[in-house]
Design a protein around this motif. Sequence first.
Motif, mmCIF file in Angstrom:
data_model
loop_
_atom_site.group_PDB
_atom_site.id
_atom_site.type_symbol
_atom_site.label_atom_id
_atom_site.label_comp_id
_atom_site.label_asym_id
_atom_site.label_seq_id
_atom_site.Cartn_x
_atom_site.Cartn_y
_atom_site.Cartn_z
ATOM 1 N N SER A 1 43.775 10.492 -16.051
ATOM 2 C CA SER A 1 43.909 11.679 -15.378
ATOM 3 C C SER A 1 44.227 12.457 -17.052
ATOM 4 C CB SER A 1 44.794 12.463 -14.731
ATOM 5 O OG SER A 1 45.627 13.151 -14.931
ATOM 6 N N SER B 1 46.011 14.858 -18.454
ATOM 7 C CA SER B 1 47.343 15.188 -18.489
ATOM 8 C C SER B 1 48.515 14.107 -18.058
ATOM 9 C CB SER B 1 47.538 16.350 -17.685
ATOM 10 O OG SER B 1 46.363 17.693 -17.758
ATOM 11 N N TYR C 1 38.934 14.133 -17.176
ATOM 12 C CA TYR C 1 39.832 15.974 -16.683
ATOM 13 C C TYR C 1 39.064 16.604 -15.535
ATOM 14 C CZ TYR C 1 42.798 19.906 -18.208
ATOM 15 O OH TYR C 1 44.007 20.467 -18.180
ATOM 16 N N GLU D 1 42.381 17.619 -13.152
ATOM 17 C CA GLU D 1 42.314 18.694 -13.164
ATOM 18 C C GLU D 1 41.589 20.449 -13.080
ATOM 19 O OE1 GLU D 1 44.457 15.756 -15.934
ATOM 20 O OE2 GLU D 1 42.400 16.205 -15.277
#
Length: 217
Positions: free
Chosen positions: A135, A137, A4, A7
């Motif tokens: 990542s 996400s 993460y 982010e």
Amino acid sequence: MPDYTLEHAHGGRVAGVDEVGRGPLAGPVVAAAVMFPGSVPGVLADRLDDSKKLKPALRARLYDVLLASPDVLIGVGAASVAEIERYNILRASWLAMQRAVGRLPRSPEFILVDGNAAPDFGCPAQCVVGGDGISLSIAAASVVAKVIRDRLMARLARRWPAYGWERNAGYGTAIHRAGLLAQGASPHHRAAFGTVRRILQASVSPSSPPSAEQPSC
């Protein structure tokens, strides 16, 4: 394994976006956008990865966890075969991405996109080459998009069984190519793709008389 870091570096509401289905000879291109407004659930943080690296059973389990978690926001978009033919595969992929972001329950403040180019999302974005392995996400988006597209192609295979879509998801495997040679194209084939055109041309009987519409070669 993805984490993460990106982010956290941007802060705020960050969505990861990825698409699946640029390369197949048939079927739509599907994109997903995933946003973790809070912390990433541990089972996801420990196991999420580029969807292509995950075994189908694990990919399906992670997909179920993503959909079941109230702390995960998901948007999905697609571009049809007709749109792929109208705009080309790159622009159709961007259209699917824009639709996915537009269907998130909350608007992101920043977007991380897998790849080296991205459409206009109406907010800042960063392209991340190999992002589904970097990542969390984007990795989550890759899982969602791939599971949805694979299941769609498996459903289409029930009506069009000659091409083996339940196993190859529309990619140009030997079984798929053999089906094209034997049966011709379905309405779900990307007829503008050079590979599809060449296979269909090869399926024309050599004994057929040449004409203006069917040049000899």
